[in-house]
Motif scaffolding. Structure first.
Motif, PDB file in Angstrom:
ATOM      1  N   ARG A   1       0.830  -1.211   0.000  1.00 57.09           N
ATOM      2  CA  ARG A   1       0.000   0.000   0.000  1.00 57.09           C
ATOM      3  C   ARG A   1       0.860   1.255   0.000  1.00 57.09           C
ATOM      4  O   ARG A   1       0.551   2.236  -0.685  1.00 57.09           O
ATOM      5  N   LEU A   2       1.957   1.243   0.765  1.00 50.16           N
ATOM      6  CA  LEU A   2       2.856   2.391   0.776  1.00 50.16           C
ATOM      7  C   LEU A   2       3.492   2.600  -0.596  1.00 50.16           C
ATOM      8  O   LEU A   2       3.535   3.721  -1.118  1.00 50.16           O
ATOM      9  N   LEU A   3       3.993   1.517  -1.193  1.00 49.30           N
ATOM     10  CA  LEU A   3       4.631   1.624  -2.505  1.00 49.30           C
ATOM     11  C   LEU A   3       3.639   2.077  -3.568  1.00 49.30           C
ATOM     12  O   LEU A   3       3.998   2.825  -4.485  1.00 49.30           O
ATOM     13  N   MET A   4       2.397   1.632  -3.450  1.00 48.07           N
ATOM     14  CA  MET A   4       1.376   2.077  -4.389  1.00 48.07           C
ATOM     15  C   MET A   4       1.142   3.574  -4.250  1.00 48.07           C
ATOM     16  O   MET A   4       1.053   4.311  -5.239  1.00 48.07           O
ATOM     17  N   ASP A   5       1.045   4.057  -3.017  1.00 47.94           N
ATOM     18  CA  ASP A   5       0.850   5.497  -2.794  1.00 47.94           C
ATOM     19  C   ASP A   5       2.014   6.308  -3.358  1.00 47.94           C
ATOM     20  O   ASP A   5       1.813   7.393  -3.913  1.00 47.94           O
ATOM     21  N   LEU A   6       3.241   5.788  -3.211  1.00 44.51           N
ATOM     22  CA  LEU A   6       4.409   6.513  -3.687  1.00 44.51           C
ATOM     23  C   LEU A   6       4.621   6.362  -5.195  1.00 44.51           C
ATOM     24  O   LEU A   6       5.298   7.181  -5.809  1.00 44.51           O
ATOM     25  N   SER A   7       4.050   5.308  -5.786  1.00 45.42           N
ATOM     26  CA  SER A   7       4.225   5.072  -7.225  1.00 45.42           C
ATOM     27  C   SER A   7       3.242   5.876  -8.064  1.00 45.42           C
ATOM     28  O   SER A   7       3.584   6.317  -9.170  1.00 45.42           O
ATOM     29  N   LEU A   8       2.032   6.045  -7.548  1.00 50.90           N
ATOM     30  CA  LEU A   8       1.007   6.750  -8.307  1.00 50.90           C
ATOM     31  C   LEU A   8       1.231   8.266  -8.225  1.00 50.90           C
ATOM     32  O   LEU A   8       1.827   8.760  -7.262  1.00 50.90           O
ATOM     33  N   PRO A   9       0.743   9.016  -9.222  1.00 51.78           N
ATOM     34  CA  PRO A   9       0.989  10.470  -9.242  1.00 51.78           C
ATOM     35  C   PRO A   9       0.052  11.246  -8.327  1.00 51.78           C
ATOM     36  O   PRO A   9      -0.560  12.241  -8.727  1.00 51.78           O
ATOM     37  N   HIS A  10      -0.094  10.793  -7.076  1.00 53.16           N
ATOM     38  CA  HIS A  10      -0.854  11.561  -6.102  1.00 53.16           C
ATOM     39  C   HIS A  10      -0.126  12.887  -5.854  1.00 53.16           C
ATOM     40  O   HIS A  10       1.107  12.949  -5.885  1.00 53.16           O
ATOM     41  N   PHE A  11      -0.887  13.915  -5.578  1.00 55.69           N
ATOM     42  CA  PHE A  11      -0.270  15.229  -5.368  1.00 55.69           C
ATOM     43  C   PHE A  11       0.756  15.197  -4.231  1.00 55.69           C
ATOM     44  O   PHE A  11       1.878  15.688  -4.357  1.00 55.69           O
ATOM     45  N   GLY A  12       0.330  14.610  -3.102  1.00 52.36           N
ATOM     46  CA  GLY A  12       1.214  14.598  -1.934  1.00 52.36           C
ATOM     47  C   GLY A  12       2.443  13.740  -2.126  1.00 52.36           C
ATOM     48  O   GLY A  12       3.540  14.095  -1.680  1.00 52.36           O
ATOM     49  N   SER A  13       2.280  12.590  -2.804  1.00 55.38           N
ATOM     50  CA  SER A  13       3.427  11.715  -3.052  1.00 55.38           C
ATOM     51  C   SER A  13       4.439  12.398  -3.958  1.00 55.38           C
ATOM     52  O   SER A  13       5.652  12.334  -3.720  1.00 55.38           O
ATOM     53  N   ALA A  14       3.934  13.053  -5.006  1.00 57.31           N
ATOM     54  CA  ALA A  14       4.827  13.769  -5.915  1.00 57.31           C
ATOM     55  C   ALA A  14       5.575  14.881  -5.189  1.00 57.31           C
ATOM     56  O   ALA A  14       6.775  15.089  -5.385  1.00 57.31           O
ATOM     57  N   LEU A  15       4.861  15.593  -4.310  1.00 58.12           N
ATOM     58  CA  LEU A  15       5.488  16.677  -3.555  1.00 58.12           C
ATOM     59  C   LEU A  15       6.522  16.136  -2.576  1.00 58.12           C
ATOM     60  O   LEU A  15       7.627  16.685  -2.456  1.00 58.12           O
TER      61      LEU A  15
ATOM     62  N   GLU B   1       5.661   3.856   9.587  1.00 54.12           N
ATOM     63  CA  GLU B   1       4.611   3.079  10.228  1.00 54.12           C
ATOM     64  C   GLU B   1       3.256   3.637   9.814  1.00 54.12           C
ATOM     65  O   GLU B   1       3.141   4.813   9.449  1.00 54.12           O
ATOM     66  N   ARG B   2       2.264   2.779   9.832  1.00 56.60           N
ATOM     67  CA  ARG B   2       0.914   3.173   9.408  1.00 56.60           C
ATOM     68  C   ARG B   2       0.074   3.540  10.610  1.00 56.60           C
ATOM     69  O   ARG B   2       0.075   2.837  11.623  1.00 56.60           O
ATOM     70  N   ALA B   3      -0.651   4.646  10.483  1.00 59.76           N
ATOM     71  CA  ALA B   3      -1.577   5.072  11.526  1.00 59.76           C
ATOM     72  C   ALA B   3      -2.894   5.427  10.841  1.00 59.76           C
ATOM     73  O   ALA B   3      -2.995   6.465  10.184  1.00 59.76           O
ATOM     74  N   ASP B   4      -3.866   4.547  10.956  1.00 58.98           N
ATOM     75  CA  ASP B   4      -5.134   4.690  10.243  1.00 58.98           C
ATOM     76  C   ASP B   4      -4.859   4.771   8.737  1.00 58.98           C
ATOM     77  O   ASP B   4      -4.309   3.854   8.173  1.00 58.98           O
ATOM     78  N   GLU B   5      -5.216   5.874   8.099  1.00 60.01           N
ATOM     79  CA  GLU B   5      -5.009   6.014   6.662  1.00 60.01           C
ATOM     80  C   GLU B   5      -3.794   6.882   6.354  1.00 60.01           C
ATOM     81  O   GLU B   5      -3.650   7.377   5.230  1.00 60.01           O
ATOM     82  N   ARG B   6      -2.925   7.047   7.307  1.00 61.92           N
ATOM     83  CA  ARG B   6      -1.753   7.901   7.127  1.00 61.92           C
ATOM     84  C   ARG B   6      -0.465   7.098   7.304  1.00 61.92           C
ATOM     85  O   ARG B   6      -0.448   6.061   7.966  1.00 61.92           O
ATOM     86  N   TRP B   7       0.602   7.630   6.721  1.00 63.28           N
ATOM     87  CA  TRP B   7       1.939   7.059   6.885  1.00 63.28           C
ATOM     88  C   TRP B   7       2.770   8.022   7.721  1.00 63.28           C
ATOM     89  O   TRP B   7       2.862   9.216   7.398  1.00 63.28           O
ATOM     90  N   ILE B   8       3.361   7.517   8.788  1.00 62.82           N
ATOM     91  CA  ILE B   8       4.248   8.339   9.620  1.00 62.82           C
ATOM     92  C   ILE B   8       5.683   7.935   9.312  1.00 62.82           C
ATOM     93  O   ILE B   8       6.073   6.775   9.514  1.00 62.82           O
TER      94      ILE B   8
END
Length: 289
Positions: free
Chosen positions: A169-183, A263-270
């Motif tokens: 799930r983390l790698l997917m978030d970082l691989s896709l062109p989400h605004f926050g991941s890109a930033l 580490e994962r906290a609910d729907e967020r990555w810390i």
């Protein structure tokens, strides 16, 4: 009516494989930024790289010992394992050159290939065998060899294995062109006052390097264990002992809370201990909604 004989299946063989894995060397021609990233990666992440090299060469030792293994199960393992191996090797090269944003997609594909292997092993390779019987045929319309795509998902493996599922799930978030991941990847020094974007940046970043190195260590170890426990390959006692020692060293390395980790906290990555260099103050980043 005479029943037609079943078509003869193509024979799967392991035609070639590398004898040794070597860590990426110094680029022959590169910018000063890339050369500095390579130098600092080797110096500050040298222990991680040595452990990764050890894991990759243990995989090659297992392959060399089973290079004559034939059959559909071996074809499944070798083809998917090859994708894991090459994607991890390529990600290591990019990481060593400061191209951190290119690592998540490669590592995600490697993880996907491991998950599919585990799913096939759990199901006795039944679905792969069914596909293989019709995988390679003649496309008469185009006068070509037709290879059936054989779509396959291994979601159940990622759901059942909390650690691999979370990483996916983390790698997917970082691989896709989400605004926050890109930033996050283009401006890791972002704060409340400024967003310092670096276009096509290859400068060394300790936190991003430790994250990428951690993924490489975890998945190289998971791939080796997957192959050893597949039931497809034979391995002598020394190789099992070497794997046991490797898994202990990987676990010890990744459990070090002084390194950058997520580490994962609910729907967020810390993201903990995030900093560009050893002299920087470690900070915490939360990535999510």
């Amino acid at each position: 009516m005479t029943e037609q004989p079943a078509p003869k299946l193509p024979r799967a063989i392991l035609a070639s494989f590398p004898k040794e894995y070597l860590l990426p060397g110094k680029p022959a021609s590169a910018s000063a930024q890339v050369l500095d990233a390579h130098r600092q990666t080797g110096f500050l992440l040298g222990d991680d790289l040595a452990l990764f090299e050890r894991a990759m060469n243990l995989q090659l030792s297992l392959i060399a010992a089973n290079s004559k293994v034939r059959g559909m199960h071996a074809a499944a393992m070798f083809s998917l394992w090859s994708r894991t191996f090459t994607n991890l090797a390529d990600a290591c090269t990019l990481m060593s050159q400061g191209s951190y944003g290119s690592c998540p997609p490669l590592v995600r594909v490697a993880l996907d290939a491991i998950a599919v292997q585990r799913s096939l092993i759990a199901d006795g390779f039944e679905e792969y065998e069914e596909w293989y019987r019709h995988a390679v045929t003649q496309d008469r319309e185009h006068a070509a060899v037709l290879i059936d795509t054989g779509h396959y998902k291994a979601a159940s493996v990622l759901v059942s294995d909390a650690r691999l599922g979370e990483l996916y799930r983390l790698l997917m978030d970082l691989s896709l062109p989400h605004f926050g991941s890109a930033l996050f990847l283009a401006a890791p020094e972002t704060n409340l006052q400024k967003v310092p974007l670096a276009f096509a940046d290859n400068s060394f970043h300790l936190g991003l390097g430790q994250l990428a190195a951690g993924w490489l260590l975890l998945l190289s170890g998971e791939q080796l264990t997957t192959a050893l426990t597949s039931g497809v390959f034979d391995a002598h006692a020394d190789l099992h002992a070497a794997n046991d020692a490797l898994q202990r060293d990987i676990a010890q390395t990744l459990s070090d809370t002084r390194r950058c980790y997520v580490e994962r906290a609910d729907e967020r990555w810390i993201i903990h201990n995030f900093r560009r260099g050893t002299a920087g103050q470690p900070k915490r980043i939360v990535l999510g909604s």
